[in-house]
Scaffold this motif. Sequence first.
Motif, PDB file in Angstrom:
ATOM      1  N   ALA A  55       5.800-114.351  20.784  1.00 50.02           N
ATOM      2  CA  ALA A  55       5.756-115.657  20.115  1.00 50.02           C
ATOM      3  C   ALA A  55       4.758-115.594  18.957  1.00 50.02           C
ATOM      4  N   TYR A  56       4.259-114.400  18.665  1.00 50.59           N
ATOM      5  CA  TYR A  56       3.267-114.130  17.615  1.00 50.59           C
ATOM      6  C   TYR A  56       1.989-114.943  17.839  1.00 50.59           C
ATOM      7  N   ASP A  57       1.575-115.025  19.095  1.00 51.88           N
ATOM      8  CA  ASP A  57       0.296-115.651  19.435  1.00 51.88           C
ATOM      9  C   ASP A  57      -0.748-114.544  19.495  1.00 51.88           C
ATOM     10  N   PRO A  66       1.306-119.513  12.054  1.00 54.50           N
ATOM     11  CA  PRO A  66       2.588-118.915  11.673  1.00 54.50           C
ATOM     12  C   PRO A  66       3.772-119.836  11.926  1.00 54.50           C
ATOM     13  N   GLU A  67       4.834-119.575  11.200  1.00 50.16           N
ATOM     14  CA  GLU A  67       6.135-120.153  11.503  1.00 50.16           C
ATOM     15  C   GLU A  67       7.092-118.975  11.630  1.00 50.16           C
ATOM     16  N   SER A  68       7.632-118.782  12.822  1.00 51.62           N
ATOM     17  CA  SER A  68       8.477-117.631  13.114  1.00 51.62           C
ATOM     18  C   SER A  68       9.936-118.054  13.197  1.00 51.62           C
ATOM     19  N   GLN A  69      10.794-117.266  12.588  1.00 51.20           N
ATOM     20  CA  GLN A  69      12.224-117.571  12.545  1.00 51.20           C
ATOM     21  C   GLN A  69      12.830-117.682  13.939  1.00 51.20           C
ATOM     22  N   TRP A  70      12.519-116.741  14.826  1.00 53.76           N
ATOM     23  CA  TRP A  70      13.123-116.741  16.156  1.00 53.76           C
ATOM     24  C   TRP A  70      12.624-117.896  17.012  1.00 53.76           C
ATOM     25  N   VAL A  71      11.394-118.335  16.802  1.00 55.43           N
ATOM     26  CA  VAL A  71      10.888-119.495  17.544  1.00 55.43           C
ATOM     27  C   VAL A  71      11.622-120.748  17.084  1.00 55.43           C
ATOM     28  N   ILE A  82      11.809-113.240  10.130  1.00 52.68           N
ATOM     29  CA  ILE A  82      10.734-113.571   9.193  1.00 52.68           C
ATOM     30  C   ILE A  82       9.632-114.357   9.902  1.00 52.68           C
ATOM     31  N   ILE A  83       8.395-114.076   9.517  1.00 53.32           N
ATOM     32  CA  ILE A  83       7.248-114.905   9.891  1.00 53.32           C
ATOM     33  C   ILE A  83       6.611-115.378   8.590  1.00 53.32           C
ATOM     34  N   VAL A  84       6.485-116.685   8.423  1.00 54.91           N
ATOM     35  CA  VAL A  84       5.689-117.228   7.327  1.00 54.91           C
ATOM     36  C   VAL A  84       4.289-117.419   7.889  1.00 54.91           C
ATOM     37  N   GLN A  85       3.332-116.772   7.257  1.00 54.35           N
ATOM     38  CA  GLN A  85       1.947-116.845   7.700  1.00 54.35           C
ATOM     39  C   GLN A  85       1.180-117.808   6.791  1.00 54.35           C
ATOM     40  N   ARG A  86       0.423-118.696   7.401  1.00 58.45           N
ATOM     41  CA  ARG A  86      -0.450-119.613   6.666  1.00 58.45           C
ATOM     42  C   ARG A  86      -1.878-119.258   7.037  1.00 58.45           C
ATOM     43  N   ALA A  87      -2.538-118.473   6.194  1.00 58.02           N
ATOM     44  CA  ALA A  87      -3.916-118.038   6.449  1.00 58.02           C
ATOM     45  C   ALA A  87      -4.884-119.102   5.947  1.00 58.02           C
ATOM     46  N   MET A  88      -5.796-119.513   6.818  1.00 56.75           N
ATOM     47  CA  MET A  88      -6.777-120.541   6.478  1.00 56.75           C
ATOM     48  C   MET A  88      -7.928-119.926   5.686  1.00 56.75           C
ATOM     49  N   LEU A  89      -8.256-120.535   4.571  1.00 59.98           N
ATOM     50  CA  LEU A  89      -9.358-120.076   3.719  1.00 59.98           C
ATOM     51  C   LEU A  89     -10.271-121.267   3.415  1.00 59.98           C
ATOM     52  N   PRO A  90     -11.492-121.280   3.906  1.00 62.20           N
ATOM     53  CA  PRO A  90     -12.089-120.334   4.847  1.00 62.20           C
ATOM     54  C   PRO A  90     -11.489-120.522   6.231  1.00 62.20           C
ATOM     55  N   PRO A  91     -11.705-119.558   7.134  1.00 60.81           N
ATOM     56  CA  PRO A  91     -11.068-119.622   8.461  1.00 60.81           C
ATOM     57  C   PRO A  91     -11.762-120.611   9.400  1.00 60.81           C
ATOM     58  N   ALA A  98      -3.383-119.885   2.277  1.00 60.13           N
ATOM     59  CA  ALA A  98      -2.645-118.868   1.538  1.00 60.13           C
ATOM     60  C   ALA A  98      -1.377-118.608   2.340  1.00 60.13           C
ATOM     61  N   GLU A  99      -0.239-118.822   1.731  1.00 60.48           N
ATOM     62  CA  GLU A  99       1.044-118.644   2.417  1.00 60.48           C
ATOM     63  C   GLU A  99       1.754-117.409   1.898  1.00 60.48           C
ATOM     64  N   PHE A 100       2.230-116.600   2.841  1.00 58.99           N
ATOM     65  CA  PHE A 100       2.987-115.398   2.515  1.00 58.99           C
ATOM     66  C   PHE A 100       3.843-115.051   3.713  1.00 58.99           C
ATOM     67  N   ALA A 101       4.661-114.018   3.581  1.00 51.18           N
ATOM     68  CA  ALA A 101       5.628-113.728   4.638  1.00 51.18           C
ATOM     69  C   ALA A 101       5.667-112.248   4.992  1.00 51.18           C
ATOM     70  N   VAL A 102       6.152-111.997   6.216  1.00 53.98           N
ATOM     71  CA  VAL A 102       6.387-110.646   6.723  1.00 53.98           C
ATOM     72  C   VAL A 102       7.751-110.620   7.408  1.00 53.98           C
ATOM     73  N   ARG A 103       8.301-109.419   7.564  1.00 50.73           N
ATOM     74  CA  ARG A 103       9.601-109.254   8.217  1.00 50.73           C
ATOM     75  C   ARG A 103       9.447-108.281   9.387  1.00 50.73           C
ATOM     76  N   ILE A 104      10.007-108.631  10.538  1.00 46.46           N
ATOM     77  CA  ILE A 104       9.962-107.760  11.713  1.00 46.46           C
ATOM     78  C   ILE A 104      10.748-106.488  11.398  1.00 46.46           C
ATOM     79  N   SER A 105      10.080-105.333  11.556  1.00 48.95           N
ATOM     80  CA  SER A 105      10.715-104.056  11.231  1.00 48.95           C
ATOM     81  C   SER A 105      10.987-103.193  12.470  1.00 48.95           C
ATOM     82  N   ALA A 106      10.389-103.546  13.606  1.00 47.04           N
ATOM     83  CA  ALA A 106      10.633-102.802  14.846  1.00 47.04           C
ATOM     84  C   ALA A 106      10.248-103.675  16.030  1.00 47.04           C
ATOM     85  N   VAL A 107      10.925-103.469  17.133  1.00 47.30           N
ATOM     86  CA  VAL A 107      10.587-104.104  18.408  1.00 47.30           C
ATOM     87  C   VAL A 107      10.498-102.981  19.428  1.00 47.30           C
ATOM     88  N   PHE A 108       9.355-102.892  20.131  1.00 50.35           N
ATOM     89  CA  PHE A 108       9.136-101.838  21.115  1.00 50.35           C
ATOM     90  C   PHE A 108       9.345-102.405  22.509  1.00 50.35           C
TER      91      PHE A 108
END
Length: 190
Positions: A55-57, A66-71, A82-91, A98-108
């Motif tokens: 669940a990307y916790d 995060p906002e995850s496509q599968w969730v 896809i996961i859209v990541q919202r990084a808090m600045l400052p944390p 800061a918003e950006f994205a990543v794509r799942i490339s492997a599942v183990f």
Amino acid sequence: MKLIPCALGPSLKLDEAETLVPNFSSATMLPEKTTEIALGCSAPIDSYRTDFLFAYDIFPSFIIRPESQWVRENRAMRIGDIIVQRAMLPPIGFGLCAEFAVRISAVFSEPRKVGFAYETLAGHLERGVSEFYFEERNGEVFFVIHTRSEPGHWLSRLGGGLFTLPYQRWCTRQALRHVKQRFWRDNANF
């Protein structure tokens, strides 16, 4: 990357992020780093609840929301999600995001290793691949973060050694701590 006040809510949408391409050509040439934490338990890994990882916790919510496509689609994680990541600045849980994205490339899903990997997409502050997994070694269970990455945005390259790299190390330590706490919360009966 989009930089906006967190109070305004998300501006990068999953469907927009799906169109983004990786922001690197090959991860093999990027700096490699592995960090891990022993979870203080013995294996086998499949006897423990590890579903929160999928669940990307991983990061505390004061660092990333995060906002995850599968969730959103109420299904299991799969390659290409896809996961859209919202990084808090400052944390501290509010301020700028800061918003950006990543794509799942492997599942183990192996007897001694369960987790996933993602690749960074255009506009991400980093570029490369990150793996997050539980691993059984010598009868003990570890949580591992393995990366091949470097600063990928001009802002993160500008701050390089002064801000970006120390901040990444801090976020990694927070993630290791968070996952260990969550693991034991979900597996308190063991």
